[in-house]
Design a protein around this motif. Structure first.
Motif, PDB file in Angstrom:
ATOM      1  N   ASN A   1     -11.120 -21.829  -8.712  1.00  0.00           N
ATOM      2  CA  ASN A   1     -11.536 -23.139  -9.204  1.00  0.00           C
ATOM      3  C   ASN A   1     -10.292 -23.902  -9.649  1.00  0.00           C
ATOM      4  OD1 ASN A   1     -13.209 -25.254 -10.066  1.00  0.00           O
ATOM      5  ND2 ASN A   1     -13.191 -24.463 -12.162  1.00  0.00           N
ATOM      6  N   TYR A   2     -10.121 -25.112  -9.151  1.00  0.00           N
ATOM      7  CA  TYR A   2      -8.914 -25.893  -9.464  1.00  0.00           C
ATOM      8  C   TYR A   2      -9.200 -26.883 -10.580  1.00  0.00           C
ATOM      9  CZ  TYR A   2      -4.936 -29.043  -8.958  1.00  0.00           C
ATOM     10  OH  TYR A   2      -3.833 -29.806  -9.196  1.00  0.00           O
ATOM     11  N   ASP A   3      -8.351 -26.858 -11.606  1.00  0.00           N
ATOM     12  CA  ASP A   3      -8.449 -27.779 -12.736  1.00  0.00           C
ATOM     13  C   ASP A   3      -7.391 -28.866 -12.554  1.00  0.00           C
ATOM     14  OD1 ASP A   3      -8.261 -29.119 -15.211  1.00  0.00           O
ATOM     15  OD2 ASP A   3      -8.992 -27.373 -16.287  1.00  0.00           O
ATOM     16  N   ILE A   4      -7.835 -30.085 -12.241  1.00  0.00           N
ATOM     17  CA  ILE A   4      -6.896 -31.180 -11.973  1.00  0.00           C
ATOM     18  C   ILE A   4      -6.106 -31.542 -13.221  1.00  0.00           C
ATOM     19  CG2 ILE A   4      -6.695 -33.587 -11.242  1.00  0.00           C
ATOM     20  CD1 ILE A   4      -9.212 -33.235  -9.609  1.00  0.00           C
ATOM     21  N   GLY A   5      -6.768 -31.573 -14.366  1.00  0.00           N
ATOM     22  CA  GLY A   5      -6.099 -31.969 -15.603  1.00  0.00           C
ATOM     23  C   GLY A   5      -4.959 -31.043 -15.975  1.00  0.00           C
ATOM     24  N   GLU A   6      -5.169 -29.728 -15.888  1.00  0.00           N
ATOM     25  CA  GLU A   6      -4.138 -28.759 -16.242  1.00  0.00           C
ATOM     26  C   GLU A   6      -3.283 -28.341 -15.054  1.00  0.00           C
ATOM     27  OE1 GLU A   6      -5.788 -25.402 -18.198  1.00  0.00           O
ATOM     28  OE2 GLU A   6      -6.639 -26.557 -19.855  1.00  0.00           O
ATOM     29  N   ASP A   7      -3.696 -28.764 -13.865  1.00  0.00           N
ATOM     30  CA  ASP A   7      -2.997 -28.389 -12.634  1.00  0.00           C
ATOM     31  C   ASP A   7      -2.907 -26.865 -12.514  1.00  0.00           C
ATOM     32  OD1 ASP A   7      -1.762 -28.785 -10.209  1.00  0.00           O
ATOM     33  OD2 ASP A   7       0.230 -29.106 -11.053  1.00  0.00           O
ATOM     34  N   THR A   8      -4.038 -26.220 -12.676  1.00  0.00           N
ATOM     35  CA  THR A   8      -4.095 -24.761 -12.620  1.00  0.00           C
ATOM     36  C   THR A   8      -5.191 -24.313 -11.674  1.00  0.00           C
ATOM     37  OG1 THR A   8      -5.601 -24.688 -14.514  1.00  0.00           O
ATOM     38  CG2 THR A   8      -3.232 -24.450 -14.965  1.00  0.00           C
ATOM     39  N   LEU A   9      -5.049 -23.079 -11.229  1.00  0.00           N
ATOM     40  CA  LEU A   9      -6.033 -22.454 -10.350  1.00  0.00           C
ATOM     41  C   LEU A   9      -6.563 -21.231 -11.082  1.00  0.00           C
ATOM     42  CD1 LEU A   9      -6.878 -23.248  -7.412  1.00  0.00           C
ATOM     43  CD2 LEU A   9      -5.442 -21.383  -6.619  1.00  0.00           C
ATOM     44  N   VAL A  10      -7.860 -21.156 -11.250  1.00  0.00           N
ATOM     45  CA  VAL A  10      -8.478 -20.061 -11.995  1.00  0.00           C
ATOM     46  C   VAL A  10      -9.194 -19.127 -11.023  1.00  0.00           C
ATOM     47  CG1 VAL A  10     -10.110 -19.423 -13.797  1.00  0.00           C
ATOM     48  CG2 VAL A  10      -8.766 -21.529 -14.012  1.00  0.00           C
ATOM     49  N   ASP A  11      -8.849 -17.838 -11.092  1.00  0.00           N
ATOM     50  CA  ASP A  11      -9.525 -16.821 -10.296  1.00  0.00           C
ATOM     51  C   ASP A  11     -10.808 -16.447 -11.023  1.00  0.00           C
ATOM     52  OD1 ASP A  11     -10.410 -14.587  -8.943  1.00  0.00           O
ATOM     53  OD2 ASP A  11      -8.404 -13.794  -8.602  1.00  0.00           O
ATOM     54  N   GLN A  12     -11.940 -16.859 -10.475  1.00  0.00           N
ATOM     55  CA  GLN A  12     -13.216 -16.629 -11.150  1.00  0.00           C
ATOM     56  C   GLN A  12     -13.673 -15.173 -11.067  1.00  0.00           C
ATOM     57  OE1 GLN A  12     -15.673 -20.553 -11.356  1.00  0.00           O
ATOM     58  NE2 GLN A  12     -15.537 -19.985  -9.195  1.00  0.00           N
ATOM     59  N   LYS A  13     -13.030 -14.399 -10.227  1.00  0.00           N
ATOM     60  CA  LYS A  13     -13.374 -12.975 -10.126  1.00  0.00           C
ATOM     61  C   LYS A  13     -12.701 -12.175 -11.234  1.00  0.00           C
ATOM     62  CE  LYS A  13     -13.330  -9.081  -6.900  1.00  0.00           C
ATOM     63  NZ  LYS A  13     -12.952  -8.617  -5.538  1.00  0.00           N
ATOM     64  N   THR A  14     -11.414 -12.498 -11.519  1.00  0.00           N
ATOM     65  CA  THR A  14     -10.661 -11.737 -12.520  1.00  0.00           C
ATOM     66  C   THR A  14     -10.444 -12.512 -13.814  1.00  0.00           C
ATOM     67  OG1 THR A  14      -8.536 -12.531 -11.645  1.00  0.00           O
ATOM     68  CG2 THR A  14      -9.454 -10.522 -10.670  1.00  0.00           C
ATOM     69  N   GLY A  15     -10.654 -13.839 -13.771  1.00  0.00           N
ATOM     70  CA  GLY A  15     -10.401 -14.670 -14.941  1.00  0.00           C
ATOM     71  C   GLY A  15      -8.945 -15.056 -15.100  1.00  0.00           C
ATOM     72  N   GLU A  16      -8.083 -14.646 -14.163  1.00  0.00           N
ATOM     73  CA  GLU A  16      -6.642 -14.952 -14.233  1.00  0.00           C
ATOM     74  C   GLU A  16      -6.413 -16.430 -13.948  1.00  0.00           C
ATOM     75  OE1 GLU A  16      -2.968 -13.709 -15.223  1.00  0.00           O
ATOM     76  OE2 GLU A  16      -4.410 -12.146 -14.663  1.00  0.00           O
ATOM     77  N   LYS A  17      -5.475 -17.023 -14.718  1.00  0.00           N
ATOM     78  CA  LYS A  17      -5.142 -18.432 -14.530  1.00  0.00           C
ATOM     79  C   LYS A  17      -3.751 -18.533 -13.904  1.00  0.00           C
ATOM     80  CE  LYS A  17      -6.398 -21.502 -17.568  1.00  0.00           C
ATOM     81  NZ  LYS A  17      -6.504 -22.368 -18.779  1.00  0.00           N
TER      82      LYS A  17
ATOM     83  N   GLU B   1       7.083 -24.558  -9.088  1.00  0.00           N
ATOM     84  CA  GLU B   1       8.070 -24.495  -8.000  1.00  0.00           C
ATOM     85  C   GLU B   1       7.423 -24.223  -6.647  1.00  0.00           C
ATOM     86  OE1 GLU B   1      10.953 -21.615  -9.115  1.00  0.00           O
ATOM     87  OE2 GLU B   1      11.738 -22.790 -10.783  1.00  0.00           O
ATOM     88  N   GLY B   2       6.376 -24.959  -6.347  1.00  0.00           N
ATOM     89  CA  GLY B   2       5.766 -24.866  -5.017  1.00  0.00           C
ATOM     90  C   GLY B   2       4.859 -23.673  -4.827  1.00  0.00           C
ATOM     91  N   GLN B   3       4.358 -23.079  -5.929  1.00  0.00           N
ATOM     92  CA  GLN B   3       3.471 -21.929  -5.805  1.00  0.00           C
ATOM     93  C   GLN B   3       2.665 -21.772  -7.088  1.00  0.00           C
ATOM     94  OE1 GLN B   3       5.683 -18.514  -4.522  1.00  0.00           O
ATOM     95  NE2 GLN B   3       4.023 -17.812  -3.221  1.00  0.00           N
ATOM     96  N   PHE B   4       1.480 -21.199  -6.946  1.00  0.00           N
ATOM     97  CA  PHE B   4       0.675 -20.901  -8.123  1.00  0.00           C
ATOM     98  C   PHE B   4       1.087 -19.529  -8.664  1.00  0.00           C
ATOM     99  CE2 PHE B   4      -2.246 -24.048  -6.211  1.00  0.00           C
ATOM    100  CZ  PHE B   4      -2.418 -24.862  -7.325  1.00  0.00           C
ATOM    101  N   VAL B   5       1.486 -19.508  -9.960  1.00  0.00           N
ATOM    102  CA  VAL B   5       2.017 -18.294 -10.571  1.00  0.00           C
ATOM    103  C   VAL B   5       1.261 -18.019 -11.870  1.00  0.00           C
ATOM    104  CG1 VAL B   5       4.087 -17.118 -11.410  1.00  0.00           C
ATOM    105  CG2 VAL B   5       4.290 -18.867  -9.628  1.00  0.00           C
ATOM    106  N   SER B   6       0.887 -16.749 -12.097  1.00  0.00           N
ATOM    107  CA  SER B   6       0.173 -16.372 -13.316  1.00  0.00           C
ATOM    108  C   SER B   6       1.169 -16.057 -14.433  1.00  0.00           C
ATOM    109  CB  SER B   6      -0.720 -15.154 -13.053  1.00  0.00           C
ATOM    110  OG  SER B   6       0.083 -14.006 -12.801  1.00  0.00           O
ATOM    111  N   ASP B   7       0.665 -15.843 -15.641  1.00  0.00           N
ATOM    112  CA  ASP B   7       1.520 -15.483 -16.777  1.00  0.00           C
ATOM    113  C   ASP B   7       2.213 -14.147 -16.554  1.00  0.00           C
ATOM    114  OD1 ASP B   7       0.961 -17.771 -18.254  1.00  0.00           O
ATOM    115  OD2 ASP B   7      -0.882 -16.914 -19.084  1.00  0.00           O
ATOM    116  N   SER B   8       1.584 -13.264 -15.780  1.00  0.00           N
ATOM    117  CA  SER B   8       2.184 -11.955 -15.516  1.00  0.00           C
ATOM    118  C   SER B   8       3.197 -11.982 -14.382  1.00  0.00           C
ATOM    119  CB  SER B   8       1.083 -10.945 -15.185  1.00  0.00           C
ATOM    120  OG  SER B   8       0.369 -11.348 -14.020  1.00  0.00           O
ATOM    121  N   GLY B   9       3.388 -13.156 -13.753  1.00  0.00           N
ATOM    122  CA  GLY B   9       4.361 -13.289 -12.667  1.00  0.00           C
ATOM    123  C   GLY B   9       3.782 -13.126 -11.281  1.00  0.00           C
TER     124      GLY B   9
END
Length: 365
Positions: free
Chosen positions: A204-220, A225-233
């Motif tokens: 699910n893409y959040d336009i306001g935060e410019d983030t992609l949320v994995d609804q299966k794992t809950g990872e944001k 730099e041209g890629q979606f990256v989680s807090d864990s890298g």
């Protein structure tokens, strides 16, 4: 009159492409097509442009063959364009939103098919042998109606429909497998000859935060730099094209894994340029001085022979020289073995391989 008709067709096609580029959001191609068409019409119909018409063919080839490739290469060098980074951000997000997953407690429906004389199809989805959902399709396999069947409610079809047996269901798989039937927060998809299962969008893409949320794992995942990256890298592929400036060149210089082969290639390129130009110029000047002597016999014959390297197609010249330089059966090594008792490994060592390339290139030039 012919001129007006031809340019009318050109302008019509240009206008069509301009509209397509504008809809697609390709500003560069839209501007290039629009300005190029205006310039072409100015050259064709303006009297002031008459002297420049003779420069137009050369100008077109200069821009398309030299200027544009140079600018495009500079642009590519200043981006992260590579495997995994070939799309725009909008295209990447669209791809991720197409991903789906089956929730751990996914609902499973059995189904039966009915059809009528007009090739309309009624799909009944059953849970615990009870009809829960009915879906009506027309003969073009488009969904006309979705009805949730509750307890004590009547089935939404008449006796005009006849049941499709299991053998006939196989013929309908190609139509129903790509179909997504809206249900709750997701959709139902055909997964086998007997079942439909419940699926949801994986991301699910959040336009306001410019983030992609994995609804299966809950990872944001954050756009970085041209890629979606989680807090864990963890990085999601694919990424998208972004401007990186001189980063590619800095990476090339500062990373030993890249720097070492790059320097070898760069040094060899410089050596190739210097030696090829030096020997071609020196040998050419020497032959010109010798053949300029009016007292030399058969001078015209020798001059004619010098045209042979240019007259022969390059691929034939390469085949001939490959035979000459063959380490076991080549003409050069046969002469060396007969006269000096040794042979040269033309293709086996880097030094002699480079020497053979310079030798062949000097002969060609």
């Amino acid at each position: 009159m012919i001129k007006i008709i031809v340019f009318s067709l050109i302008d019509a096609f240009s206008l069509m492409f301009c509209i397509l580029f504008a809809i697609d959001g390709s500003i560069f191609f839209f501007s290039s097509t629009f300005l190029g068409t205006l310039l072409l019409n100015w050259f064709a119909f303006s009297r002031k442009s008459y002297p420049y018409r003779y420069l137009l063919p050369g100008g077109i080839f200069f821009i398309s063959m030299i200027l544009f490739p140079m600018i495009y290469n500079i642009y590519i060098a200043a981006t992260n364009y590579s495997t995994g980074h070939i799309y725009t951000k909008k295209q990447v997000i669209a791809q991720f939103l197409k991903h789906e997953y089956e929730p751990s407690e996914s609902q499973i429906f059995n189904f039966t098919l009915f059809r009528d004389s007009e090739s309309s199809i009624m799909l009944l989805l059953l849970e615990n042998q009870e009809v829960k959902i009915s879906v009506l399709f027309n003969n073009n396999n488009e969904i006309l109606d979705i009805t949730h069947v509750y307890e004590n409610s009547s089935l939404p079809f008449t006796k005009e429909f006849t049941k499709v047996n299991k053998k006939q269901i196989v013929s309908y798989m190609g139509k129903f497998q790509p179909k997504k039937i809206p249900f709750e927060d997701g959709w139902l998809k055909m997964t086998s000859l007997t079942e439909f299962r419940y699926f949801q969008s994986r991301y699910n893409y959040d336009i306001g935060e410019d983030t992609l949320v994995d609804q299966k794992t809950g990872e944001k995942y954050y756009a970085t730099e041209g890629q979606f990256v989680s807090d864990s890298g963890e990085r999601l592929n694919p990424g998208w094209i972004v401007i990186t400036g001189l980063q590619n060149f800095l990476t090339l210089i500062t990373t030993p894994h890249y720097r070492s082969p790059f320097l070898r290639v760069l040094i060899w390129t410089i050596e190739w340029s210097i030696t090829t130009v030096f020997f071609s110029f020196s040998l050419g000047l020497l032959l010109a001085i010798i053949l300029n002597n009016k007292k030399m016999a058969l001078r015209k014959v020798y001059r004619s022979l010098l045209i042979i390297p240019w007259a022969l197609p390059v691929f034939i010249s390469v085949l001939i020289w490959r035979g000459f330089l063959n380490e076991h059966f080549g003409l050069f090594n046969k002469i060396l073995r007969n006269l000096a008792g040794f042979s040269i490994p033309w293709f086996s060592t880097p030094f002699w391989a480079r020497t053979s390339l310079i030798l062949v290139n000097v002969w060609l030039t």
